[in-house]
Write a protein that holds these residues in place. Structure first.
Motif, short mmCIF file in Angstrom:
data_model
loop_
_atom_site.label_atom_id
_atom_site.label_comp_id
_atom_site.label_asym_id
_atom_site.label_seq_id
_atom_site.Cartn_x
_atom_site.Cartn_y
_atom_site.Cartn_z
N ARG A 1 0.84 -1.20 0.00
CA ARG A 1 0.00 0.00 0.00
C ARG A 1 0.87 1.25 0.00
NH1 ARG A 1 -4.34 -0.63 4.67
NH2 ARG A 1 -3.93 1.59 4.61
N ARG A 2 0.38 2.28 -0.66
CA ARG A 2 1.08 3.55 -0.67
C ARG A 2 0.96 4.18 0.71
NH1 ARG A 2 0.39 8.24 -5.24
NH2 ARG A 2 2.55 8.87 -5.04
N PRO A 3 2.05 4.78 1.21
CA PRO A 3 1.96 5.42 2.51
C PRO A 3 0.97 6.58 2.49
CG PRO A 3 4.14 5.74 1.53
CD PRO A 3 3.33 4.91 0.59
N ARG A 4 0.49 6.95 3.65
CA ARG A 4 -0.43 8.08 3.78
C ARG A 4 0.37 9.36 3.99
NH1 ARG A 4 -2.45 6.76 8.63
NH2 ARG A 4 -2.95 8.95 8.88
N LEU B 1 5.63 9.62 8.89
CA LEU B 1 6.14 9.29 7.56
C LEU B 1 7.53 9.88 7.37
CD1 LEU B 1 5.44 8.07 4.73
CD2 LEU B 1 4.69 10.37 4.10
N PRO B 2 8.54 9.05 7.18
CA PRO B 2 9.90 9.57 7.00
C PRO B 2 10.00 10.40 5.71
CG PRO B 2 9.94 7.20 7.43
CD PRO B 2 8.51 7.58 7.17
N LEU C 1 8.63 9.97 1.80
CA LEU C 1 7.85 11.04 1.18
C LEU C 1 8.43 11.41 -0.18
CD1 LEU C 1 5.64 13.39 2.09
CD2 LEU C 1 7.72 14.74 2.10
N PHE C 2 9.74 11.62 -0.24
CA PHE C 2 10.39 11.99 -1.49
C PHE C 2 10.31 10.87 -2.53
CE2 PHE C 2 13.26 14.59 1.46
CZ PHE C 2 12.40 15.67 1.43
N GLY C 3 10.37 9.63 -2.08
CA GLY C 3 10.27 8.50 -3.01
C GLY C 3 8.88 8.35 -3.60
N GLU C 4 7.86 8.58 -2.78
CA GLU C 4 6.47 8.43 -3.22
C GLU C 4 5.95 9.64 -3.99
OE1 GLU C 4 4.34 5.82 -3.05
OE2 GLU C 4 5.99 4.63 -2.25
N TRP C 5 6.37 10.83 -3.59
CA TRP C 5 5.89 12.08 -4.20
C TRP C 5 7.09 12.95 -4.56
CZ3 TRP C 5 3.59 10.29 0.45
CH2 TRP C 5 2.31 9.77 0.30
N PRO C 6 7.82 12.60 -5.61
CA PRO C 6 9.04 13.34 -5.95
C PRO C 6 8.79 14.82 -6.26
CG PRO C 6 8.56 11.65 -7.61
CD PRO C 6 7.57 11.48 -6.50
N ASP C 7 7.57 15.19 -6.63
CA ASP C 7 7.28 16.61 -6.90
C ASP C 7 7.41 17.46 -5.65
OD1 ASP C 7 6.83 16.05 -9.56
OD2 ASP C 7 4.66 15.91 -9.35
N MET C 8 7.36 16.85 -4.49
CA MET C 8 7.46 17.60 -3.24
C MET C 8 8.88 18.08 -2.98
SD MET C 8 4.96 15.62 -0.63
CE MET C 8 3.23 15.37 -1.00
N VAL C 9 9.84 17.45 -3.60
CA VAL C 9 11.24 17.85 -3.39
C VAL C 9 11.43 19.32 -3.74
CG1 VAL C 9 13.61 17.51 -4.23
CG2 VAL C 9 12.18 15.53 -3.69
N ALA D 1 2.04 17.98 -5.13
CA ALA D 1 1.79 16.58 -5.50
C ALA D 1 0.38 16.35 -5.99
CB ALA D 1 2.08 15.67 -4.31
N ARG D 2 -0.40 17.44 -6.07
CA ARG D 2 -1.79 17.36 -6.53
C ARG D 2 -2.62 16.40 -5.67
NH1 ARG D 2 1.68 17.37 -10.57
NH2 ARG D 2 1.70 19.11 -12.01
#
Length: 71
Positions: free
Chosen positions: A3-6, A12-13, A17-25, A68-69
């Motif tokens: 499952r995708r993390p919340r 959430l580390p 976060l950066f791996g799941e939502w790279p646009d947040m970087v 990340a929309r």
């Protein structure tokens, strides 16, 4: 299937976060935050980063959601 993390998980580390939502970087970099690529990122969450950089967490999370929309 994993499952995708919340995004709202307070533990959430940042590395996850950066791996799941790279646009947040880009949001972190725009604020000159060194979190992306930091060796402590696997151990820090958004709350930790906001405390370290003296940011309003609610406002910062809203910026991340937009990037990340996310709803």
């Amino acid at each position: 299937m994993p499952r995708r993390p919340r995004f709202d998980d307070p533990d959430l580390p940042l590395s996850t976060l950066f791996g799941e939502w790279p646009d947040m970087v880009e949001v972190f970099l725009a604020k000159q935050m060194l979190c992306p690529g930091c060796p402590v990122a696997p151990f820090h969450a958004i709350t930790d980063a906001c405390e370290e950089y003296e940011l309003d967490e609610e406002v910062f999370r809203a910026e991340l959601r937009r990037a990340a929309r996310l709803p």
